[in-house]
Design a protein around this motif. Sequence first.
Motif, PDB file in Angstrom:
ATOM      1  N   GLY A 171       6.950  -0.113   7.619  1.00  0.00           N
ATOM      2  CA  GLY A 171       6.137   1.096   7.497  1.00  0.00           C
ATOM      3  C   GLY A 171       5.788   1.363   6.045  1.00  0.00           C
ATOM      4  O   GLY A 171       6.434   0.835   5.132  1.00  0.00           O
ATOM      5  N   TYR A 172       4.780   2.185   5.821  1.00  0.00           N
ATOM      6  CA  TYR A 172       4.384   2.500   4.454  1.00  0.00           C
ATOM      7  C   TYR A 172       5.479   3.234   3.678  1.00  0.00           C
ATOM      8  O   TYR A 172       5.715   2.912   2.506  1.00  0.00           O
ATOM      9  CB  TYR A 172       3.099   3.324   4.458  1.00  0.00           C
ATOM     10  CG  TYR A 172       1.861   2.545   4.852  1.00  0.00           C
ATOM     11  CD1 TYR A 172       1.845   1.147   4.849  1.00  0.00           C
ATOM     12  CD2 TYR A 172       0.690   3.204   5.227  1.00  0.00           C
ATOM     13  CE1 TYR A 172       0.719   0.432   5.208  1.00  0.00           C
ATOM     14  CE2 TYR A 172      -0.454   2.491   5.580  1.00  0.00           C
ATOM     15  CZ  TYR A 172      -0.434   1.111   5.579  1.00  0.00           C
ATOM     16  OH  TYR A 172      -1.563   0.412   5.923  1.00  0.00           O
ATOM     17  N   PRO A 173       6.172   4.223   4.257  1.00  0.00           N
ATOM     18  CA  PRO A 173       7.243   4.880   3.489  1.00  0.00           C
ATOM     19  C   PRO A 173       8.324   3.898   3.049  1.00  0.00           C
ATOM     20  O   PRO A 173       8.852   4.008   1.934  1.00  0.00           O
ATOM     21  CB  PRO A 173       7.791   5.920   4.477  1.00  0.00           C
ATOM     22  CG  PRO A 173       6.662   6.189   5.418  1.00  0.00           C
ATOM     23  CD  PRO A 173       5.970   4.869   5.574  1.00  0.00           C
ATOM     24  N   GLN A 174       8.656   2.929   3.917  1.00  0.00           N
ATOM     25  CA  GLN A 174       9.689   1.952   3.586  1.00  0.00           C
ATOM     26  C   GLN A 174       9.257   1.029   2.451  1.00  0.00           C
ATOM     27  O   GLN A 174      10.098   0.474   1.732  1.00  0.00           O
ATOM     28  CB  GLN A 174      10.064   1.129   4.822  1.00  0.00           C
ATOM     29  CG  GLN A 174      10.852   1.887   5.875  1.00  0.00           C
ATOM     30  CD  GLN A 174       9.960   2.787   6.728  1.00  0.00           C
ATOM     31  OE1 GLN A 174       8.729   2.752   6.637  1.00  0.00           O
ATOM     32  NE2 GLN A 174      10.571   3.593   7.577  1.00  0.00           N
ATOM     33  N   MET A 175       7.943   0.859   2.277  1.00  0.00           N
ATOM     34  CA  MET A 175       7.456   0.010   1.191  1.00  0.00           C
ATOM     35  C   MET A 175       7.886   0.553  -0.163  1.00  0.00           C
ATOM     36  O   MET A 175       8.147  -0.219  -1.093  1.00  0.00           O
ATOM     37  CB  MET A 175       5.932  -0.114   1.251  1.00  0.00           C
ATOM     38  CG  MET A 175       5.418  -0.962   2.393  1.00  0.00           C
ATOM     39  SD  MET A 175       3.602  -1.024   2.451  1.00  0.00           S
ATOM     40  CE  MET A 175       3.234  -2.163   1.115  1.00  0.00           C
ATOM     41  N   ILE A 176       7.959   1.866  -0.282  1.00  0.00           N
ATOM     42  CA  ILE A 176       8.356   2.476  -1.553  1.00  0.00           C
ATOM     43  C   ILE A 176       9.764   2.025  -1.936  1.00  0.00           C
ATOM     44  O   ILE A 176      10.024   1.613  -3.075  1.00  0.00           O
ATOM     45  CB  ILE A 176       8.283   4.009  -1.459  1.00  0.00           C
ATOM     46  CG1 ILE A 176       6.865   4.460  -1.102  1.00  0.00           C
ATOM     47  CG2 ILE A 176       8.742   4.659  -2.767  1.00  0.00           C
ATOM     48  CD1 ILE A 176       6.740   5.935  -0.754  1.00  0.00           C
ATOM     49  N   GLU A 177      10.669   2.076  -0.970  1.00  0.00           N
ATOM     50  CA  GLU A 177      12.049   1.675  -1.233  1.00  0.00           C
ATOM     51  C   GLU A 177      12.159   0.178  -1.472  1.00  0.00           C
ATOM     52  O   GLU A 177      12.900  -0.277  -2.353  1.00  0.00           O
ATOM     53  CB  GLU A 177      12.955   2.088  -0.064  1.00  0.00           C
ATOM     54  CG  GLU A 177      14.422   1.814  -0.324  1.00  0.00           C
ATOM     55  CD  GLU A 177      15.326   2.408   0.748  1.00  0.00           C
ATOM     56  OE1 GLU A 177      16.469   1.924   0.875  1.00  0.00           O
ATOM     57  OE2 GLU A 177      14.892   3.344   1.436  1.00  0.00           O
ATOM     58  N   LEU A 178      11.418  -0.609  -0.703  1.00  0.00           N
ATOM     59  CA  LEU A 178      11.478  -2.065  -0.853  1.00  0.00           C
ATOM     60  C   LEU A 178      10.925  -2.498  -2.211  1.00  0.00           C
ATOM     61  O   LEU A 178      11.489  -3.388  -2.868  1.00  0.00           O
ATOM     62  CB  LEU A 178      10.716  -2.744   0.283  1.00  0.00           C
ATOM     63  CG  LEU A 178      10.635  -4.278   0.247  1.00  0.00           C
ATOM     64  CD1 LEU A 178      12.005  -4.907   0.053  1.00  0.00           C
ATOM     65  CD2 LEU A 178       9.982  -4.793   1.533  1.00  0.00           C
ATOM     66  N   VAL A 179       9.838  -1.885  -2.653  1.00  0.00           N
ATOM     67  CA  VAL A 179       9.303  -2.199  -3.977  1.00  0.00           C
ATOM     68  C   VAL A 179      10.339  -1.878  -5.046  1.00  0.00           C
ATOM     69  O   VAL A 179      10.568  -2.670  -5.970  1.00  0.00           O
ATOM     70  CB  VAL A 179       7.991  -1.433  -4.245  1.00  0.00           C
ATOM     71  CG1 VAL A 179       7.610  -1.519  -5.725  1.00  0.00           C
ATOM     72  CG2 VAL A 179       6.868  -1.994  -3.389  1.00  0.00           C
ATOM     73  N   GLY A 180      11.010  -0.736  -4.916  1.00  0.00           N
ATOM     74  CA  GLY A 180      12.052  -0.372  -5.867  1.00  0.00           C
ATOM     75  C   GLY A 180      13.176  -1.399  -5.893  1.00  0.00           C
ATOM     76  O   GLY A 180      13.686  -1.758  -6.970  1.00  0.00           O
ATOM     77  N   PHE A 181      13.553  -1.876  -4.716  1.00  0.00           N
ATOM     78  CA  PHE A 181      14.601  -2.897  -4.608  1.00  0.00           C
ATOM     79  C   PHE A 181      14.190  -4.183  -5.331  1.00  0.00           C
ATOM     80  O   PHE A 181      14.965  -4.765  -6.099  1.00  0.00           O
ATOM     81  CB  PHE A 181      14.886  -3.180  -3.135  1.00  0.00           C
ATOM     82  CG  PHE A 181      15.684  -4.434  -2.883  1.00  0.00           C
ATOM     83  CD1 PHE A 181      17.063  -4.429  -3.026  1.00  0.00           C
ATOM     84  CD2 PHE A 181      15.053  -5.611  -2.491  1.00  0.00           C
ATOM     85  CE1 PHE A 181      17.803  -5.594  -2.795  1.00  0.00           C
ATOM     86  CE2 PHE A 181      15.778  -6.764  -2.245  1.00  0.00           C
ATOM     87  CZ  PHE A 181      17.159  -6.758  -2.412  1.00  0.00           C
TER      88      PHE A 181
END
Length: 226
Positions: free
Chosen positions: A196-206
Amino acid sequence: MLKHLGFLLAGLLLASTATAAEPAAAAPATWEAGKNYFLIDPPQPTSSGDKVEVLEVFSYACPHCAHFQPYAEQIKQSLPDYAAFGYMPAIFNAQWEPYARAFYAAQSLGVLEQTHQALFDALHRDHLPLRTIDDLAGFYAGHGVDKAKFLSSAASFEVESKLQHASEVVRNAGVDGTPSILVAGKYRLTGQSAGGYPQMIELVGFLVKKEHDEHAKPAKAASKKK
């Protein structure tokens, strides 16, 4: 009969309320290469210097990119000081080329920040007929850009070179849809792979932290030897 119908309607209302109240899918405990993100081999060149580069591969013509734009802003705002965010237009068909050309022209003329969201809005909210480079020149003229200068920039050698470079990176990185995110030229992810798009934020940070930490290890080892 009426009583039964009342119970049925009440049940449907409760069901819809429960569905609406369900939280968004949570990010996984661990991100998996080959599932949540994909390795780019060979890694693609970046232009962010010492900073970890985060690129959104997009098109103004893409409705999914228009929907993703607020999340792109969140990613941009959430990045640490050692990372830098940028955009790279994709050209998957002839209709997308004018938008990529317009992006680089706007960047060259120093008006990208104030026109980026505005062009998404014009196309996907207001449904303005902006299909050719001349149409787009008229749009930018409405934002204070001299039309002749815009058209000259859009046809310049600088923009042609950037278009060619972007096409090579998009192809070599294996990007087959927009929006996609490239991190450090080494990792590729999408909303679907992240969950999902919200999860992309966390994955990019990771991935940004992963890249930063991997570069920090040799520096720490070298300092210990001194």
